[in-house]
Design an enzyme around this catalytic site. Sequence first.
Site, mmCIF file in Angstrom:
data_model
loop_
_atom_site.group_PDB
_atom_site.id
_atom_site.type_symbol
_atom_site.label_atom_id
_atom_site.label_comp_id
_atom_site.label_asym_id
_atom_site.label_seq_id
_atom_site.Cartn_x
_atom_site.Cartn_y
_atom_site.Cartn_z
ATOM 1 N N TYR A 165 0.832 -1.202 0.000
ATOM 2 C CA TYR A 165 0.000 0.000 0.000
ATOM 3 C C TYR A 165 0.871 1.259 0.000
ATOM 4 O O TYR A 165 0.631 2.201 -0.763
ATOM 5 C CB TYR A 165 -0.897 -0.039 1.238
ATOM 6 C CG TYR A 165 -1.858 1.110 1.401
ATOM 7 C CD1 TYR A 165 -3.008 1.200 0.627
ATOM 8 C CD2 TYR A 165 -1.639 2.094 2.367
ATOM 9 C CE1 TYR A 165 -3.906 2.242 0.796
ATOM 10 C CE2 TYR A 165 -2.523 3.137 2.544
ATOM 11 C CZ TYR A 165 -3.652 3.210 1.761
ATOM 12 O OH TYR A 165 -4.536 4.245 1.936
ATOM 13 N N LYS A 169 1.023 4.118 -2.849
ATOM 14 C CA LYS A 169 0.577 5.467 -2.507
ATOM 15 C C LYS A 169 1.669 6.518 -2.709
ATOM 16 O O LYS A 169 1.377 7.679 -3.021
ATOM 17 C CB LYS A 169 0.070 5.497 -1.057
ATOM 18 C CG LYS A 169 -1.298 4.839 -0.887
ATOM 19 C CD LYS A 169 -2.325 5.435 -1.831
ATOM 20 C CE LYS A 169 -3.740 5.031 -1.497
ATOM 21 N NZ LYS A 169 -4.708 5.539 -2.495
#
Length: 304
Positions: A165, A169
């Site tokens: 993640y 991101k």
Amino acid sequence: MTIRYDDQVAIVTGSGNGLGRSHALALAARGAKVVVNDLGGSVNGDGGSSAAALETVAMIEAAGGEAIANGANVAKMDEVEAMVAQAVAKWGRVDILINNAGILRDKSFVKMGMDDFRLVVDVHLMGSANCSKAVWALMREQGYGRIVMTTSSSGMYGNFGQANYGAAKMAVVGLMNTLCIEGDKYNVKVNCLSPTAGTRMLEGLISEEHSELMTVESVTAGLLTLCDADSPNRTILCAGAGGYARTQIYETQGIYLPPELQTPENVRGQIDAIDNANDQQILVGGFQQTNKFIAKAVDYLAEK
């Protein structure tokens, strides 16, 4: 000053629940026609249903707005292109894209399978790239566009168990940094939102009392400043629980070592000077770093 989106068309991915739904409702309340995109899966990306997107559409219509539902998987380019075509067929243009869709598959890196790593990157990074690519030529041709990427503190600062993640991101920040340069002369502006809110993604990670402070509406208030006619360009706006801040990446002035001193030992020996934050700068293009280092070398040679 009143921020409005009258006669504009917005696509909000992952807007069946949580932040995306809040963004879609707020855009519609301020005059935008909204494509409510949601695959309808779980937080980890399993399953699929149109119910959540249709519910958001019904909420918008009940408030007097216009919206259509779309179930495209943002990780699949053909489905994304069909979604944009649906918006253009219905309303003739796309002015705003909010890249909000996302999933979580958290595990420590040692336990994380690469399939889970790849899937999270596909949804967050490739999903944002696919959607941005699908509207890019259209926005350039119409001389107007606003794109918002959704980044995260997990990417900018790190968070245990979120290597996939966090990588994705932070990658969308890099995507923003280039697209805002390429889109500038066409009035296509690109920004990032770094949200924290009491949504499904944070269930069980914070107390109920604190979750109540972290409303999705508080984040959406920040989002709306990144996609209107007077929006900034290349901004990373952080928002949560009524707090708003900006993240910027700085580069120190650094040092110059002549060829005969360019050894790892000398670089390490000068680390305090390299770290010195005096006169650090915000760079707005990779070439600026190159030019800075060349200038230091040229200045040294000129002084010899």
